[in-house]
Design a protein around this motif. Structure first.
Motif, PDB file in Angstrom:
ATOM      1  N   ALA A 184      -5.588  -4.874  -1.829  1.00  0.00           N
ATOM      2  CA  ALA A 184      -4.977  -3.670  -2.385  1.00  0.00           C
ATOM      3  C   ALA A 184      -5.485  -3.509  -3.809  1.00  0.00           C
ATOM      4  CB  ALA A 184      -3.457  -3.794  -2.374  1.00  0.00           C
TER       5      ALA A 184
ATOM      6  N   THR B 168      -9.413   3.685   0.811  1.00  0.00           N
ATOM      7  CA  THR B 168      -8.505   4.827   0.948  1.00  0.00           C
ATOM      8  C   THR B 168      -8.181   5.424  -0.415  1.00  0.00           C
ATOM      9  OG1 THR B 168      -6.562   3.370   0.902  1.00  0.00           O
ATOM     10  CG2 THR B 168      -7.454   3.964   3.077  1.00  0.00           C
TER      11      THR B 168
ATOM     12  N   GLU C  18      -0.532   3.963  -7.231  1.00  0.00           N
ATOM     13  CA  GLU C  18      -0.235   3.604  -5.840  1.00  0.00           C
ATOM     14  C   GLU C  18      -1.390   2.748  -5.339  1.00  0.00           C
ATOM     15  OE1 GLU C  18      -0.238   6.485  -2.266  1.00  0.00           O
ATOM     16  OE2 GLU C  18       1.824   6.494  -3.042  1.00  0.00           O
ATOM     17  N   ASN C  19      -1.097   1.720  -4.579  1.00  0.00           N
ATOM     18  CA  ASN C  19      -2.151   0.831  -4.103  1.00  0.00           C
ATOM     19  C   ASN C  19      -2.947   1.442  -2.955  1.00  0.00           C
ATOM     20  OD1 ASN C  19      -1.860  -1.239  -5.909  1.00  0.00           O
ATOM     21  ND2 ASN C  19      -0.450  -2.399  -4.621  1.00  0.00           N
ATOM     22  N   ALA C  20      -4.254   1.390  -3.080  1.00  0.00           N
ATOM     23  CA  ALA C  20      -5.177   1.832  -2.035  1.00  0.00           C
ATOM     24  C   ALA C  20      -5.721   0.613  -1.306  1.00  0.00           C
ATOM     25  CB  ALA C  20      -6.328   2.623  -2.654  1.00  0.00           C
ATOM     26  N   LEU C  21      -6.190   0.823  -0.102  1.00  0.00           N
ATOM     27  CA  LEU C  21      -6.807  -0.218   0.709  1.00  0.00           C
ATOM     28  C   LEU C  21      -8.292  -0.294   0.387  1.00  0.00           C
ATOM     29  CD1 LEU C  21      -6.730  -2.179   3.198  1.00  0.00           C
ATOM     30  CD2 LEU C  21      -7.308  -0.162   4.580  1.00  0.00           C
TER      31      LEU C  21
ATOM     32  N   ASP D 160      -2.349   5.014   2.761  1.00  0.00           N
ATOM     33  CA  ASP D 160      -3.188   3.814   2.785  1.00  0.00           C
ATOM     34  C   ASP D 160      -2.677   2.812   3.828  1.00  0.00           C
ATOM     35  OD1 ASP D 160      -4.546   4.560   0.020  1.00  0.00           O
ATOM     36  OD2 ASP D 160      -2.384   4.717  -0.222  1.00  0.00           O
ATOM     37  N   ARG D 161      -1.362   2.682   3.923  1.00  0.00           N
ATOM     38  CA  ARG D 161      -0.744   1.770   4.891  1.00  0.00           C
ATOM     39  C   ARG D 161      -1.028   2.244   6.321  1.00  0.00           C
ATOM     40  NH1 ARG D 161       4.861   2.128   3.996  1.00  0.00           N
ATOM     41  NH2 ARG D 161       4.342   1.248   1.979  1.00  0.00           N
TER      42      ARG D 161
ATOM     43  N   ALA E 178      -4.572   1.382   7.117  1.00  0.00           N
ATOM     44  CA  ALA E 178      -4.691  -0.067   7.296  1.00  0.00           C
ATOM     45  C   ALA E 178      -4.161  -0.500   8.660  1.00  0.00           C
ATOM     46  CB  ALA E 178      -3.948  -0.796   6.183  1.00  0.00           C
TER      47      ALA E 178
ATOM     48  N   LEU F  20       0.820  -1.211   0.000  1.00  0.00           N
ATOM     49  CA  LEU F  20       0.000   0.000   0.000  1.00  0.00           C
ATOM     50  C   LEU F  20       0.853   1.260   0.000  1.00  0.00           C
ATOM     51  CD1 LEU F  20      -2.633  -1.041   2.707  1.00  0.00           C
ATOM     52  CD2 LEU F  20      -2.944  -1.025   0.226  1.00  0.00           C
TER      53      LEU F  20
END
Length: 146
Positions: free
Chosen positions: A29, A57, A35-38, A9-10, A13, A5
């Motif tokens: 993810a 997120t 960019e990875n979102a939750l 987002d991290r 989480a 994430l």
């Protein structure tokens, strides 16, 4: 999954799963502009609720979606966690106002204070109540005023 994430987002989480570790099993993810979102999807036990409660997120904000209602927040503890817990604890229901098949608006209401008329939204001729468990579900017909 948490390691993949983005920073915001991290952080969300880690805060969320510190409080609700059982929700991590429903997390994934998802790409959000590189960019990875939750995304956390919690299925309600209520069979009338077709879509899960979703905490996301995406776009650097925390959003919570359930039935016809949603909220957007700057961070998890800015109301997002409270909203998700109010719904999943079955203490609150989503109240949606309709004019025939046309959705008008929705709100979050404590189950002890659910409306019994369309006084707050007189255009509506139908009020739909949906709760996490289904215990508070009902529909109310009323006379809509133009």
């Amino acid at each position: 999954m948490i390691e993949s994430l983005g920073l915001f987002d991290r952080q969300v989480a880690e805060e969320l799963f510190a409080i609700h570790p059982e929700w991590q099993a429903f997390a994934r993810a998802e790409d959000d502009c590189g960019e990875n979102a939750l995304i956390v999807s919690l299925r309600a036990p209520n069979p009338r609720i077709k879509e899960p409660l979703v905490i996301t997120t995406e776009e650097q904000e925390v959003s919570v979606f359930f039935d016809t209602y949603h909220g957007h927040f700057n961070e998890l503890n800015d109301g997002a966690l409270s909203l998700a817990e109010k719904i999943t604890s079955d203490q609150y229901s989503i109240v949606s106002f309709w004019r025939d098949a046309q959705f008008c608006c929705s709100s979050l209401c404590e189950n002890s204070a659910l409306p019994s008329s369309n006084d707050d939204y007189p255009y509506a001729n139908r009020i739909v109540f949906r709760s996490w468990s289904g215990e508070h579900d009902k529909e109310l017909s009323c006379i809509g005023r133009d």
